[in-house]
Design a protein around this motif. Structure first.
Motif, PDB file in Angstrom:
ATOM      1  N   ASP A 230       0.824  -1.434   0.089  1.00 41.98           N
ATOM      2  CA  ASP A 230       0.100   0.156  -0.210  1.00 41.98           C
ATOM      3  C   ASP A 230       0.730   1.224   0.065  1.00 41.98           C
ATOM      4  N   GLY A 231       0.352   2.355  -0.758  1.00 49.20           N
ATOM      5  CA  GLY A 231       1.166   3.410  -0.921  1.00 49.20           C
ATOM      6  C   GLY A 231       0.901   4.504  -2.311  1.00 49.20           C
ATOM      7  N   GLU A 232       1.793   5.256  -2.442  1.00 51.24           N
ATOM      8  CA  GLU A 232       1.862   5.967  -3.558  1.00 51.24           C
ATOM      9  C   GLU A 232       3.137   5.716  -4.546  1.00 51.24           C
ATOM     10  N   TYR A 233       2.962   5.599  -5.873  1.00 52.66           N
ATOM     11  CA  TYR A 233       3.963   5.277  -6.609  1.00 52.66           C
ATOM     12  C   TYR A 233       3.904   6.348  -7.866  1.00 52.66           C
ATOM     13  N   GLU A 234       5.016   6.580  -8.258  1.00 57.60           N
ATOM     14  CA  GLU A 234       5.281   7.451  -9.322  1.00 57.60           C
ATOM     15  C   GLU A 234       5.701   6.593 -10.715  1.00 57.60           C
ATOM     16  N   ILE A 235       5.046   6.678 -11.484  1.00 51.29           N
ATOM     17  CA  ILE A 235       5.491   6.023 -12.778  1.00 51.29           C
ATOM     18  C   ILE A 235       5.848   6.727 -13.827  1.00 51.29           C
TER      19      ILE A 235
END
Length: 147
Positions: free
Chosen positions: A126-131
């Protein structure tokens, strides 16, 4: 004596035709409203099914280094993801791309994808990811996903 005058009168038949058409229109509107309700119900049912599978989609937009406003690009990268994989669909004007996945500024995965195979197996918590997607035609697309 008739309510609308003589039966041979064309106004009499005109009124009959109008009332008959109104009768049909009332039933037609009822059928259309029932069909619209069913379509809405089925659409909400499909959304709940897809939410239970926790498959999400975001679009990676073209990254611009220009300080003044620009029109949005018609090309973007579609990103379908779960906590177990990311599948990227490249725009029609490029054949391959290098994909970088970051969290908290740290690169956790780098992959090369093609138009035919944009699948990246990865286990994400769980979390925020930058693609960030660097295409073979020199464009850069970026966006954020949240698991």
């Amino acid at each position: 004596m008739y309510l609308y005058g003589d039966k041979s009168n064309s106004k009499y038949y005109f009124c009959i035709v109008i009332f008959y058409n109104l009768y049909i229109m009332k039933h037609l509107l009822l059928i259309i409203s029932l069909l619209c309700f069913n379509v809405t119900y089925l659409h909400s049912e499909n959304e709940s099914i897809s939410e239970s599978q926790s498959k999400n989609e975001v679009f990676l937009n073209e990254k611009n280094d220009i300080s003044h406003p620009r029109l949005p690009s018609k090309y973007r990268v579609s990103c379908v993801y779960t906590s177990e994989y990311i599948n990227l669909y490249l725009p029609e004007n490029c054949m391959s791309a290098t994909v970088s996945i970051k969290t908290n500024g740290e690169v956790i995965e780098t992959s090369i994808i093609t138009v035919d195979n944009g699948y990246i197996p990865i286990s994400l918590s769980d979390g925020e990811y930058e693609i960030t997607c660097f295409t073979d035609n020199g464009k850069t697309y970026s966006g954020t996903i949240t698991i």
